[in-house]
Design a protein around this motif. Sequence first.
Motif, short mmCIF file in Angstrom:
data_model
loop_
_atom_site.label_atom_id
_atom_site.label_comp_id
_atom_site.label_asym_id
_atom_site.label_seq_id
_atom_site.Cartn_x
_atom_site.Cartn_y
_atom_site.Cartn_z
N PRO A 171 46.41 54.53 29.37
CA PRO A 171 46.92 53.29 29.94
C PRO A 171 47.03 53.36 31.46
O PRO A 171 47.63 54.29 32.02
CB PRO A 171 48.31 53.17 29.31
N VAL A 172 46.41 52.40 32.15
CA VAL A 172 46.54 52.29 33.59
C VAL A 172 46.92 50.84 33.93
O VAL A 172 46.88 49.97 33.06
CB VAL A 172 45.24 52.70 34.33
N ASP A 173 47.28 50.60 35.17
CA ASP A 173 47.71 49.27 35.59
C ASP A 173 46.73 48.59 36.53
O ASP A 173 46.75 47.37 36.69
CB ASP A 173 49.08 49.37 36.30
N LYS A 174 45.86 49.38 37.15
CA LYS A 174 44.94 48.83 38.14
C LYS A 174 43.71 49.71 38.21
O LYS A 174 43.80 50.93 38.01
CB LYS A 174 45.63 48.76 39.51
N ILE A 175 42.57 49.10 38.51
CA ILE A 175 41.37 49.88 38.79
C ILE A 175 40.87 49.52 40.18
O ILE A 175 40.95 48.37 40.62
CB ILE A 175 40.25 49.66 37.74
N LYS A 176 40.36 50.53 40.89
CA LYS A 176 39.79 50.33 42.21
C LYS A 176 38.30 50.63 42.14
O LYS A 176 37.91 51.77 41.82
CB LYS A 176 40.49 51.21 43.25
N LEU A 177 37.49 49.63 42.38
CA LEU A 177 36.05 49.77 42.25
C LEU A 177 35.49 50.61 43.38
O LEU A 177 35.81 50.41 44.55
CB LEU A 177 35.38 48.39 42.26
N ASP A 178 34.63 51.55 43.03
CA ASP A 178 33.99 52.39 44.03
C ASP A 178 33.11 51.53 44.94
O ASP A 178 32.50 50.55 44.48
CB ASP A 178 33.14 53.45 43.34
N PRO A 179 33.02 51.85 46.25
CA PRO A 179 32.20 51.06 47.16
C PRO A 179 30.74 50.93 46.75
O PRO A 179 30.05 49.99 47.15
CB PRO A 179 32.32 51.83 48.48
N SER A 180 30.24 51.87 45.94
CA SER A 180 28.84 51.82 45.52
C SER A 180 28.54 50.60 44.65
O SER A 180 27.36 50.26 44.44
CB SER A 180 28.48 53.09 44.75
N PHE A 181 29.57 49.93 44.13
CA PHE A 181 29.36 48.71 43.36
C PHE A 181 28.73 47.61 44.20
O PHE A 181 28.05 46.73 43.68
CB PHE A 181 30.69 48.19 42.80
N ILE A 182 29.00 47.63 45.50
CA ILE A 182 28.55 46.54 46.37
C ILE A 182 27.29 46.95 47.11
O ILE A 182 27.29 47.88 47.92
CB ILE A 182 29.64 46.15 47.38
N ASP A 183 26.20 46.23 46.84
CA ASP A 183 24.93 46.45 47.51
C ASP A 183 24.51 45.14 48.16
O ASP A 183 24.09 44.20 47.48
CB ASP A 183 23.88 46.92 46.50
N THR A 184 24.66 45.07 49.47
CA THR A 184 24.36 43.81 50.15
C THR A 184 22.88 43.45 50.09
O THR A 184 22.51 42.29 50.27
CB THR A 184 24.80 43.89 51.63
#
Length: 239
Positions: A171-184
């Motif tokens: 169980p967690v409360d928040k996830i932080k997406l790794d910067p690699s998710f964003i490809d401009t």
Amino acid sequence: VQRRDQIEHALRVELREGTGLELHFQPIIGSRGAVTGLEGLLRWHHPTLGQVPPAEVIPIAEECGVIDELGHVVFRDACRMARRFPDLSIAVNVSPLQFRAPRFAATLHAILEAQGVTPSQIELEITEGLFIEHGTLCGTTIQELRRDGFRIVLDDFGTGYSSLSCLRKFPVDKIKLDPSFIDTAARDQSVAIIRAAVTLGHAMDLEVVAEGISSSEEEQIALQAGCDGLQGHLLTPAM
């Protein structure tokens, strides 16, 4: 080897004398533009060694057995900031080895009580590598911490093969997406992928934050995909 030994010696001195080590805080900005929280990031400028980055400090602290002591310094500083800003969440990163320390949760509670801060204001950021390496022990400790009121954040989400498994098992409360998710360079694809992660997170009643935002285009991609919060040097550096 020489620099490593110098850092270890200097770190022991710093921990004993209580000078030099400090937290800089980077704001997390909500989708409507307001600051919703702060992440404490370790900074150390030594008179002779210069700026010693966390990537050097943390492994050495783990190897020489002072990671718990260093963690207590970080946690106390985070609690002081939490007391100053009671309406903001304050996040700190936690080393896997800290989870193995006896009475880890009890120690955090003692520091909180001394600083006059409630657990619900504190977010403990962990990476999925913690789940992989310390499965059962980690899960038990996390459950205890969440029962006590702490919020658990899964950092660097998406960098390992077990991300979805982690969300199902622990169980967690928040996830932080790794910067690699964003490809401009592939904006539409990035939006679709992040939106899928946001949909998954919201379905599990989790907040989703995009970290490492360094350009206005990355900011727009994260907002278009529906992220709850943004963090990165474009918005504001750690200070």
